[in-house]
Write a protein that holds these residues in place. Structure first.
Motif: not given
Length: 323
Positions: A178-189, A208-210, A226-233
């Motif tokens: 349960n991560l509802s209403r969490c502040n995950l700004t600029y977290a590395n996930l 970062n959601l790579q 502004g999230c990043n889902f794109e993994d260079p690998s």
């Protein structure tokens, strides 16, 4: 693979079964994490100090201390030196950071206090057994106590409303959490598992959601600007079947993302990079896709009723959509 059962020195309850791998230092690190103490020494059932991991056999029962002498769990708090008769009449204990020097007559009393202190620390260094949300302070403690090469399992835990911004959360298992209403700004996930997790109303701006796994997750009303889902690998983020109603994903990098049969009704995807994305069967009703790059995106079977396709960076071919 060998496995052993670990107990806190002087106790025979609340043991933990762990796998033996690497060096003795690695096993002490695992013991610290599992038992909630700062493990320094390992003893066998006879009080022998183990100084080489090669001496450990499969299914051994070991006792972990913070540097104190071996305490037989059936000896009423006496140390191995007390039992052998070679101990002096004075005993120095470190309880709560304070040193106490006492005679052996009072040793049992102080040892009980010491054990109570250890058990109290263990109780307060593990997640609460009820369903109350974990705080940032509690979670950071778990992160610091976990070896970098070990997977942190947070499956089903409650983080509702917690501030987890800017934390390194790579490879963590948040399945059904349960991560509802969490502040995950600029977290590395990066490469974390958020399958069936509740992210409704959460703020993931700049995260970062790579390579993230968000199959069937619920992120309704969340902000992912502004999230990043794109993994260079080349590892593609998987959001198949996710509930993304009303999300704001403006300016996100989503090359090759899998959004098959996801629900993006009323979502904002302005200026997103969706090149090569899988949007087959996706509900894009009233979705704002203005300024997006949809080159080579698969839109077959998607619902684009009321969707906005203004200022597209690349032409949208009819073969990409059949509805």
């Amino acid at each position: 693979m060998r496995r052993v059962t670990l107990f806190v020195n002087g106790t025979s309850k609340n043991g933990k079964v762990v796998a033996v791998y690497g060096t003795l230092s690695d096993l002490l690190t695992v013991a610290s994490n599992k038992l909630g103490i700062r493990a320094c020494n390992l003893y066998n059932g006879k009080g022998g100090l183990i100084d080489d991991i090669a001496l450990i056999r499969d299914d051994d029962v070991l006792y972990v201390s913070e540097g104190d002498a071996f305490i037989d769990p059936q000896s009423d708090g006496k140390t191995s030196d007390d039992i052998s008769g070679s101990h002096t009449d004075w005993l120095t204990l470190n309880i709560g950071g304070r040193l106490f020097t006492t005679t052996s007559r009072a040793a049992i009393l102080y040892m009980h206090i010491f054990i109570f202190y250890i058990l109290f620390f263990m109780q307060n260094s593990h997640p609460p057994e009820d369903h109350s949300p974990l705080s940032r302070k509690e979670f950071v403690r778990f992160l610091l106590a976990t070896p970098t090469k070990s997977e942190l399992r947070c499956q089903g835990l409650n983080f509702s409303g917690a501030d987890l911004s800017r934390l390194d959360l790579r490879y963590i298992n948040f399945k059904m959490a349960n991560l509802s209403r969490c502040n995950l700004t600029y977290a590395n996930l990066c490469c974390s598992n958020l399958e069936r997790a509740d992210l409704s109303g959460a703020n993931l701006d700049g995260a970062n959601l790579q390579g993230v796994k968000m199959l069937c997750s619920n992120a309704e009303g969340a902000s992912l600007k502004g999230c990043n889902f794109e993994d260079p690998s080349g590892l593609k983020a998987n959001l198949e079947g996710a509930n993304l109603k009303g999300v704001d994903m403006e300016g996100s990098q989503m090359t090759g993302i899998n959004l098959r049969v996801a629900t993006l009704k009323n979502a904002k995807l302005k200026n997103c990079n969706l090149r090569g994305a899988t949007l087959a069967g996706t509900d894009l009703e009233n979705c704002d896709l203005s300024g997006c790059d949809l080159q080579e995106a698969n839109l077959r079977g998607s619902n684009v009723k009321g969707a906005i396709f203004e200022e597209m960076l690349t032409p949208l071919h009819m073969s990409q959509s059949v509805r």
